[in-house]
Design a protein around this motif. Sequence first.
Motif, PDB file in Angstrom:
ATOM      1  N   ARG A 193       0.982  12.516  10.928  1.00  0.00           N
ATOM      2  CA  ARG A 193      -0.693  12.293  10.523  1.00  0.00           C
ATOM      3  C   ARG A 193      -0.672  12.152   9.152  1.00  0.00           C
ATOM      4  O   ARG A 193       0.068  12.739   8.279  1.00  0.00           O
ATOM      5  CB  ARG A 193      -1.225  13.477  11.238  1.00  0.00           C
ATOM      6  N   THR A 287      -1.527  19.426  24.452  1.00  0.00           N
ATOM      7  CA  THR A 287      -1.661  20.140  23.235  1.00  0.00           C
ATOM      8  C   THR A 287      -0.647  19.269  22.207  1.00  0.00           C
ATOM      9  O   THR A 287      -1.103  19.299  21.091  1.00  0.00           O
ATOM     10  CB  THR A 287      -0.860  21.519  23.291  1.00  0.00           C
ATOM     11  N   ARG A 290      -2.651  16.319  21.065  1.00  0.00           N
ATOM     12  CA  ARG A 290      -3.760  17.069  19.954  1.00  0.00           C
ATOM     13  C   ARG A 290      -3.330  17.080  18.648  1.00  0.00           C
ATOM     14  O   ARG A 290      -3.655  16.779  17.568  1.00  0.00           O
ATOM     15  CB  ARG A 290      -4.265  18.199  20.506  1.00  0.00           C
ATOM     16  N   VAL A 291      -1.842  17.220  18.365  1.00  0.00           N
ATOM     17  CA  VAL A 291      -1.441  17.730  17.303  1.00  0.00           C
ATOM     18  C   VAL A 291      -0.470  16.363  16.603  1.00  0.00           C
ATOM     19  O   VAL A 291      -0.681  16.368  15.713  1.00  0.00           O
ATOM     20  CB  VAL A 291      -0.329  18.782  17.272  1.00  0.00           C
ATOM     21  N   THR A 296      -8.140  15.244  13.841  1.00  0.00           N
ATOM     22  CA  THR A 296      -8.742  16.216  13.758  1.00  0.00           C
ATOM     23  C   THR A 296      -9.497  16.901  12.617  1.00  0.00           C
ATOM     24  O   THR A 296      -9.287  15.973  11.396  1.00  0.00           O
ATOM     25  CB  THR A 296      -7.824  17.602  13.958  1.00  0.00           C
ATOM     26  N   ARG A 326      -6.925  15.708   9.661  1.00  0.00           N
ATOM     27  CA  ARG A 326      -5.435  15.063  10.040  1.00  0.00           C
ATOM     28  C   ARG A 326      -5.764  13.706  10.603  1.00  0.00           C
ATOM     29  O   ARG A 326      -6.689  13.505  11.649  1.00  0.00           O
ATOM     30  CB  ARG A 326      -4.804  15.848  10.935  1.00  0.00           C
ATOM     31  N   THR A 395       5.317  14.243  14.449  1.00  0.00           N
ATOM     32  CA  THR A 395       4.858  15.534  13.920  1.00  0.00           C
ATOM     33  C   THR A 395       3.448  15.619  13.354  1.00  0.00           C
ATOM     34  O   THR A 395       2.974  14.455  12.911  1.00  0.00           O
ATOM     35  CB  THR A 395       5.870  15.877  12.576  1.00  0.00           C
ATOM     36  N   GLY A 396       2.667  16.726  13.362  1.00  0.00           N
ATOM     37  CA  GLY A 396       1.354  16.883  13.163  1.00  0.00           C
ATOM     38  C   GLY A 396       1.126  16.865  11.655  1.00  0.00           C
ATOM     39  O   GLY A 396      -0.035  16.487  11.222  1.00  0.00           O
ATOM     40  N   GLY A 397       1.978  17.055  10.924  1.00  0.00           N
ATOM     41  CA  GLY A 397       1.967  17.224   9.504  1.00  0.00           C
ATOM     42  C   GLY A 397       1.865  15.862   8.687  1.00  0.00           C
ATOM     43  O   GLY A 397       1.931  14.827   9.335  1.00  0.00           O
TER      44      GLY A 397
END
Lengths: 455, 455
Positions: A193, A287, A290-291, A296, A326, A395-397
């Motif tokens: 993200r 979940t 979402r990440v 977000t 994000r 990955t969400g980062g």
Amino acid sequence: MAALADDFVADLREWIAIPSIGADPAHHGDVGRSAHWLADALRRDGWPDVRVWDTGPALPAVYACWPAADPDAPTVLVYGHHDVQPVDPVEQWDHPPFEATVVGEELFGRGASDDKGQVAMHLLAVKAHLAALGTDRPSVTLKLFVEGEEESGSPHLLRLIDDHRAELACDLVVFTDTPVYARDAPTICTGQRGVYGAEIVLTGGTSDVHSGRAGGSVPNPATAAARLVAALHDDKGRVTLRDFYADVVEPTDAERADYAALPFDEATWLANSGGAQALTGEEGWSTLERVWVRPTAEVNGIHSGYGGPGLKTIVPAEARIKLSFRLVPDQDPDQVARALRDFVAEHTPAGLHAEVLPAGDGAPPYAVDVTHPAVGALREVFEAAFEQPVRYSRTGGSGPAALLHQRIGVPVVYLGATLPDDRIHAPNERVVVPQLLRGAEAAARLWRLLPGRVS
Amino acid sequence: MAALADDFVADLREWIAIPSIGADPAHHGDVGRSAHWLADALRRDGWPDVRVWDTGPALPAVYACWPAADPDAPTVLVYGHHDVQPVDPVEQWDHPPFEATVVGEELFGRGASDDKGQVAMHLLAVKAHLAALGTDRPSVTLKLFVEGEEESGSPHLLRLIDDHRAELACDLVVFTDTPVYARDAPTICTGQRGVYGAEIVLTGGTSDVHSGRAGGSVPNPATAAARLVAALHDDKGRVTLRDFYADVVEPTDAERADYAALPFDEATWLANSGGAQALTGEEGWSTLERVWVRPTAEVNGIHSGYGGPGLKTIVPAEARIKLSFRLVPDQDPDQVARALRDFVAEHTPAGLHAEVLPAGDGAPPYAVDVTHPAVGALREVFEAAFEQPVRYSRTGGSGPAALLHQRIGVPVVYLGATLPDDRIHAPNERVVVPQLLRGAEAAARLWRLLPGRVS
Ligand SMILES: [Zn+2]
Ligand SMILES: [Zn+2]
């Protein structure tokens, strides 16, 4: 690979012993030492062209090139970083952070996983690749680019790329700074993200005022800040900024099916999420979705008025909100910034002044098209190396993948073998050595496989 | 009154020189000295029964009684306080806070207005009253009760009252710690709002978590706090706690008419409200009504997550809200506390833990029935002393009037002559001496008038 494992661990220990904390000016000399350690290791391994880029303003980065025997073979640029996070609180480490300690399959130390371990994995992979071929020229032209500022948000990466266009030219970037999903569920990461951060400052009067005097008659910036934050999501958990979802590319059915097939343990997820007590988020998405694939808006901080003991009956003069978004492909951080400014203007009541300030270094989102042949090749070599079915993950980062993609102009794929519970950025960072050995195996196979797939 | 004015100012200077800062333990000796200064002054004036209550735990209070000649005359208890606020930031004072300085009609010094000036006004009033009568016995039995802890929230007032029931018994309390509305608009205060303060703590995980890891999948306490605060008012500016308005007694038509007749300058109001930029508040009520006779909920502080420079992309583990409710008769702070706990429980999403902690010393609201004969008498003597029409007002702040009313069991009326812009609790506190002289004139007249009105 097992034959090379002992040397591999010994080398990684040496590198970890250099505390290359890029965010701490007191350690900038160590960042230089770390770059030269890597350059020496590459030369010792036989890389014919090795350079340390240390003329500033970027902290020293390492570049190396090993041309393929076949001049028509594709060129692959492996990206990683050799700077590491600070080690505070150092008293929470069970072993000294810069004296790598092996306990069973684990190797503890700062940078063991993020990202020295994964860069070392690629050095090992090249050795294994050449040994398997029985030659001294790889099947693809390999380039290695290991920067020293990733943990500081890669502030000079753009400049490094533009200053070294010729060296960094390639057909494919292999980004090596992400984990697999789990040890029993190896995955190919296909995206990260992006992030856009802002601070919103709401100002009422020039000073706090006693609520006995004025309470109920003048606007309260803390209340206005709360209403603004409350309005940022609808009751389905969706972000209400104008056109926020307009450019969102949804994951393919194949990706969603893969995510759904991954093992998911709610208790573990919550424990790894700061001890959170429940799952929540945007309606209609799991979940992991979402990440990984949904954008977000998160309040990172909100501060206004009195916070000490007891009560101080004031109407605060000011409220400050730290927000980060994000983002996922193809959202544009600049468009989000504009929509946020408009949102804040709409939600600022009469009598308050609002400012939206950028905060932190933003990063655009990135995801690779999973139908790209390099992704298929990655999946094949991972399945061979890990001897398990391999699925897609993300990955969400955030990271510099989008920047590499945009400036170099080629696809970026992810080759990482570390684990999400390696405690990167935290005390007791570790790496599971067999994960790196399997990752090296996968990379070694990939270099053989790519010539027929990528050009 | 003019004949007594020079002595009055000299006495007040002496008293102000004693830094009786009750909130500062280093000045508790000064609170004792201040009490004894007052006791000595009262004895010198001829008060036959003067006592310093200094056996603790309350800081020293002064009690005095001067019986009326007529044993059937009503007994009036004048309440005030001799402790003062701290003087920080002392560098903002134009004159030393404890060396009273006269500039024209103004006398500058800490306590000049709040509340030594108003207590001294009553000493002067008694002298004037007796001089006018030509006797040494007042027309009513006068009692004086001057506590030393008002600026600390009167933590031992209840105990003082209960320990001294016989001495404090009376037919009427005259509360002397409020201002008139304005110099050109003298008023009789008829009530003070109450206050109930609370801190709400919303807890998610046990530690902050990186929003790249979990953002979008776990509840954010800062967002939940914002939604809770946003839900606290409806779009008409009314507080949404259950039954919040059920016990609210609206002001009489006479009071509303008086408020509407008072001069109101929006720019001045805003300037005196910390430089606020606009008026706002509950629909259907004027600014004065919003502050005097309407209850409010005010966020005094909200704190969660990161507040430093730049961005820290976390989901905070905790959010804390400091809230205070200003209450009007007949709202019950305990009922508001219960409604708040229920409101918080209803507005706490799954996965967050909420606690509601009391904060600060609450105070019930109080207002006197304006048809009480003492209020009419007050209006008469004020009109005579101030030579202007006198209207009703209230104050938006809180004080111990309700406590005195409840424990002593008699009505409380307000006799104060200071001005709202006396900068009480702030640097450069001052009192306008002619206001105190007129206030003393009013009190002197009141003691003559009450025997026929109150019994
Ligand atoms: Zn990294
Ligand atoms: Zn006072």
